[in-house]
Motif scaffolding. Structure first.
Motif, short mmCIF file in Angstrom:
data_model
loop_
_atom_site.label_atom_id
_atom_site.label_comp_id
_atom_site.label_asym_id
_atom_site.label_seq_id
_atom_site.Cartn_x
_atom_site.Cartn_y
_atom_site.Cartn_z
N ASP A 1 -9.78 9.66 3.58
CA ASP A 1 -9.47 9.01 2.31
C ASP A 1 -10.06 9.86 1.19
O ASP A 1 -11.26 9.98 1.08
N ARG B 1 -6.07 3.82 3.78
CA ARG B 1 -6.26 2.51 3.13
C ARG B 1 -6.00 1.35 4.08
O ARG B 1 -6.42 0.22 3.82
N GLU C 1 0.92 4.06 -3.14
CA GLU C 1 0.60 5.48 -2.95
C GLU C 1 1.81 6.37 -3.27
O GLU C 1 1.65 7.49 -3.73
N ILE D 1 0.85 -1.20 0.00
CA ILE D 1 0.00 0.00 0.00
C ILE D 1 0.88 1.25 0.00
O ILE D 1 0.64 2.20 -0.74
N ARG E 1 -3.76 9.27 2.39
CA ARG E 1 -4.36 8.15 1.65
C ARG E 1 -3.79 6.81 2.09
O ARG E 1 -4.51 5.83 2.26
N THR E 2 -2.48 6.77 2.27
CA THR E 2 -1.82 5.51 2.66
C THR E 2 -2.41 4.97 3.96
O THR E 2 -2.79 3.80 4.04
N SER F 1 -7.60 -4.92 3.80
CA SER F 1 -6.50 -4.49 2.94
C SER F 1 -5.13 -4.99 3.39
O SER F 1 -4.21 -5.06 2.59
#
Ligand code: 5CA
Length: 438
Positions: A234, A187, A60, A56, A183-184, A340
């Motif tokens: 996110d 997730r 990103e 992940i 974002r990282t 995830s």
């Protein structure tokens, strides 16, 4: 993967050395094993999670335009003498002498090495900007390694370094990483709050730490309650657009680490101020020419004059994140992995290893799920149902698919969601469809 063929050394008892829940659960779930203080082996189950976290982080970084390379763990001391940090780092740095009596070290971070690579290869402003990253083991001889992988001596870090011609460009690089980090962590199911922070030995005057609130966290932090009331952070980002307005909007909401929080100057009214502890999962720095000036990382500017490049560095504690995710997501029975980063998506349990009908049904589900690319850990061992359920709850896979003689009489299997514990009985076909194997 059949559990009978896997390597999953589970512990029944709580290991006495583990003081926090993530350390306890990682040891009990057979994810890691200590080799010496603050240094761990990653066993198969733990390594699968580490790799997913790493993936992940990589995705990103790539999406934000950073380029992956791989620098070594062992570095020459000269580079650190050039930047002036060789002495400053003190005992935290593991110093090594090779057979030719050359001073080497096990890298605690990579500003010097990357600056050396950069200055050798990039000579003109036309080749800027550049943002280079790697995911590599680091060593810091911490005074008090503790809490398992949270504060290790050897730990996996993603670190990257941006090079720009001017302050405006460097800030844009900083903003990009700011959003890539939001974002990282989102997730991975984490609410990581960006907090204004001290720059410490890395240097510079602009820095944010990304903090996951947890009682066991090592940092004292302060933030506006609104951070906890918002959705997980996110969002889609257009990295080519001007990110400053969006950055200013996010950072207008107060959040600061204890190092720089000043109660008297704090803009948040007392009833909205959250005082808490948190885990630092990442930190970003803008430090201008702190390394490029002494190390002469200069490019020819548009007028032909040499300009030292404007730099920033950005770190994510990849191995620490595995612990942080567990701190944020567990219950009495064990870990609850967000899908995830889960080591497997499904734990398939055959309740009766000696029953031909159960074996046939479970084998069939296993084959079909595996063929469809669903990651399954199949408990095909001869053990009690209680022990099997406890093991599955402990290792925390998102779904448990249970095959037993009573269910098969009715033509059903049981599907349990680890998060929340909801169970449903359904036909094997329906279960396959639901899990993406139909
Ligand atoms: N060069 C900069 C950015 S690349 C740097 O080293 N930053 S750092 O010191 O903040 O480290 C980056 C991240 O590594 C931290 O946010 C933290 O998540 C992780 N980290 C730092 N020390 C340890 C440690 N002893 N054990 C586990 N993770 C650590």
């Amino acid at each position: 993967m059949r559990l009978s063929a896997y390597f999953l050394p589970l512990l029944r008892e709580n290991p006495s050395e583990a003081q926090i829940v993530s350390h306890r659960l990682m040891l009990r779930a057979g994810m890691i094993r200590q080799s010496s203080a603050g240094i761990y082996s990653w066993l198969p189950l733990g390594l699968r999670v580490l790799k997913k976290v790493e993936r992940i982080v990589r995705e990103e970084q790539d999406a934000a335009g950073a380029l992956e390379l791989l620098m070594p763990t062992i570095q020459p001391a000269e580079l650190w003498q050039e930047s002036g940090r060789y002495e400053d780092y003190g005992k935290e740095m593991l110093r090594i002498t090779d057979r030719h009596e050359r001073a080497m070290l096990y890298g605690p971070t990579n500003e010097e090495l990357i600056t050396d690579i950069f200055r050798d290869s990039i000579k003109s402003y036309r080749d800027l900007p550049k943002n280079l990253y790697h995911i590599q083991w680091k060593f810091r001889d911490e005074v008090r390694p503790r809490f398992g992988v949270m504060r290790g001596r050897e730990f996996l870090m993603k670190d990257n370094y941006s090079f720009d011609l001017d302050v405006k460009g460097a800030k844009h690089s900083y903003f990009k990483m700011f959003f890539a980090y939001l974002r990282t962590f989102a997730r991975m199911g984490l609410r990581a709050i960006p907090m204004r922070a001290e720059t410490g030995p890395i240097g510079g005057d602009l820095s944010h730490e990304f903090i996951v609130l947890a009682e066991t966290g090592e940092s004292q932090v302060f933030c506006d309650r609104a951070w906890l009331e918002s959705e997980i952070l996110d969002m889609a980002v257009d990295y080519d657009s001007d990110l400053e307005p969006q950055f200013l909007r996010w950072t207008s909401l107060y959040a600061a680490t204890g190092d720089i929080h000043d109660a008297k100057a704090c803009p948040v009214p007392e009833d909205r101020l959250v005082t808490a502890r948190g885990i630092e999962v990442g930190q970003i720095f803008y430090f201008g020419t702190k390394y490029s000036a002494p190390m002469k990382a200069v490019v020819a500017g548009p007028d032909g004059e040499p300009v030292p490049v404007e730099m920033g560095s950005y770190g994510i504690g990849v191995s620490r994140l595995v612990g942080a995710i567990i701190e944020a997501s567990h219950d009495e029975a064990g870990i609850i992995w967000p899908e995830s980063v889960a080591p497997f998506k499904v734990g398939l349990v055959n309740l009766r290893a000696g029953d031909r009908r159960c074996v046939a049904a479970a084998d069939d589900l296993y084959a079909r799920l595996t063929r469809a690319g669903v990651e399954v850990l199949y408990d095909d061992r001869d053990d009690s149902p209680g022990a099997k359920f406890a093991a599955m709850d402990l290792i925390g896979l998102p779904y448990q698919l249970v095959v037993g003689p009573r269910g098969l009489d009715k033509g059903v299997v049981e599907l349990k969601k680890r998060a929340g514990g909801a169970r449903q009985e359904l036909s094997p076909e329906a279960a396959l469809t639901l899990l993406g194997g139909g």
